[in-house]
Write a protein that holds these residues in place. Structure first.
Motif, short mmCIF file in Angstrom:
data_model
loop_
_atom_site.label_atom_id
_atom_site.label_comp_id
_atom_site.label_asym_id
_atom_site.label_seq_id
_atom_site.Cartn_x
_atom_site.Cartn_y
_atom_site.Cartn_z
N ARG A 15 0.83 -1.22 0.00
CA ARG A 15 0.00 0.00 0.00
C ARG A 15 0.86 1.26 0.00
N TYR A 16 2.14 1.14 0.36
CA TYR A 16 3.08 2.26 0.29
C TYR A 16 4.03 2.14 -0.90
N THR A 17 4.45 0.91 -1.21
CA THR A 17 5.43 0.76 -2.28
C THR A 17 4.83 0.96 -3.67
N GLU A 18 3.60 0.51 -3.88
CA GLU A 18 3.01 0.66 -5.22
C GLU A 18 2.79 2.13 -5.59
N LEU A 43 12.04 1.81 0.85
CA LEU A 43 11.27 2.68 -0.03
C LEU A 43 12.17 3.61 -0.84
N MET A 44 13.32 3.98 -0.27
CA MET A 44 14.28 4.80 -1.03
C MET A 44 14.73 4.06 -2.29
N LYS A 45 14.97 2.78 -2.17
CA LYS A 45 15.38 1.97 -3.33
C LYS A 45 14.25 1.86 -4.34
N VAL A 46 13.02 1.66 -3.86
CA VAL A 46 11.87 1.59 -4.75
C VAL A 46 11.79 2.85 -5.61
N MET A 47 11.92 4.01 -4.97
CA MET A 47 11.86 5.28 -5.71
C MET A 47 13.02 5.40 -6.70
N ALA A 48 14.23 5.13 -6.24
CA ALA A 48 15.40 5.27 -7.11
C ALA A 48 15.31 4.31 -8.30
N VAL A 97 10.03 20.07 -3.19
CA VAL A 97 10.17 19.04 -2.16
C VAL A 97 8.87 18.25 -2.03
N VAL A 98 9.01 16.93 -1.93
CA VAL A 98 7.88 16.04 -1.66
C VAL A 98 8.23 15.22 -0.43
N VAL A 99 7.30 15.19 0.52
CA VAL A 99 7.47 14.37 1.72
C VAL A 99 6.55 13.16 1.56
N MET A 100 7.17 11.99 1.52
CA MET A 100 6.41 10.75 1.43
C MET A 100 6.38 10.09 2.80
N VAL A 101 5.84 8.88 2.88
CA VAL A 101 5.74 8.18 4.16
C VAL A 101 7.12 7.95 4.76
#
Length: 179
Positions: A15-18, A43-48, A97-101
């Motif tokens: 629900r956060y990674t997708e 999650l940093m890796k998912v984004m990158a 800037v974007v602030v994610m979970v």
């Protein structure tokens, strides 16, 4: 546009990674750069991964005590001496800037960026990406601060709460003055 994203390095549920994958794809396909904490975990890796897979640039800013977790293959990687230097470097390299979970580190980054904006020390657009309602409580608290006079400028001038990556990126593109 160089988009700084503050977010967790934890391994999280779909629900956060997708939504993060979808947002990363938008950044990459839009030709934007991800400016992030530089870690190649969670999650940093998912984004990158998502940004890089879709043609975007990666600008990492890690910190000495986390340098072993820094992503190899980033377009640029800076190692700051400490967390304060890391935050300053991230903001300096960003157009928005974007602030994610995230946890306490992400919350610290978010509040510092908003405090700097409140005092006019930067004018970059800031978005809180409210994935799965993660920031509902924080949004309510900010609304109360605004309503009760604790903010010297309207909440809408300080931060934009986005429910998805599409609206977050649209807001940034409209308000950053850079496409």
């Amino acid at each position: 546009m160089n988009i700084c994203v503050f977010l967790s390095a934890a391994d999280l549920e779909p629900r956060y990674t997708e939504p993060a994958r979808q947002f990363a794809e938008l950044i990459g396909k839009g030709g934007h750069a991800l400016v992030w904490g530089g870690s190649d975990v969670g999650l940093m890796k998912v984004m990158a991964d998502g940004v890089q897979e879709h043609g975007g640039r990666l600008v990492g800013v890690s910190v000495e005590f986390l340098a072993a977790k820094a992503r190899e293959g980033a377009d640029e990687m800076v190692i700051a001496a400490d967390l304060a230097g890391r935050k300053a470097e991230l903001l300096a390299r960003a157009d928005a800037v974007v602030v994610m979970v995230g946890g306490t580190g992400t919350l610290d980054e978010a509040t510092e960026i908003l405090e700097l904006k409140k005092h006019g020390l930067h004018t970059k657009p800031v978005v809180l990406l409210n994935t799965a309602g993660f920031y509902d409580g924080l949004k309510e608290q900010f609304q109360r601060m605004d309503e009760e006079g604790f903010l010297p400028l309207p909440l809408t001038d300080l931060v934009f709460f986005a429910e998805d990556g599409v609206s977050a990126l649209a807001y940034l593109e409209e308000h950053a003055g850079i496409v």
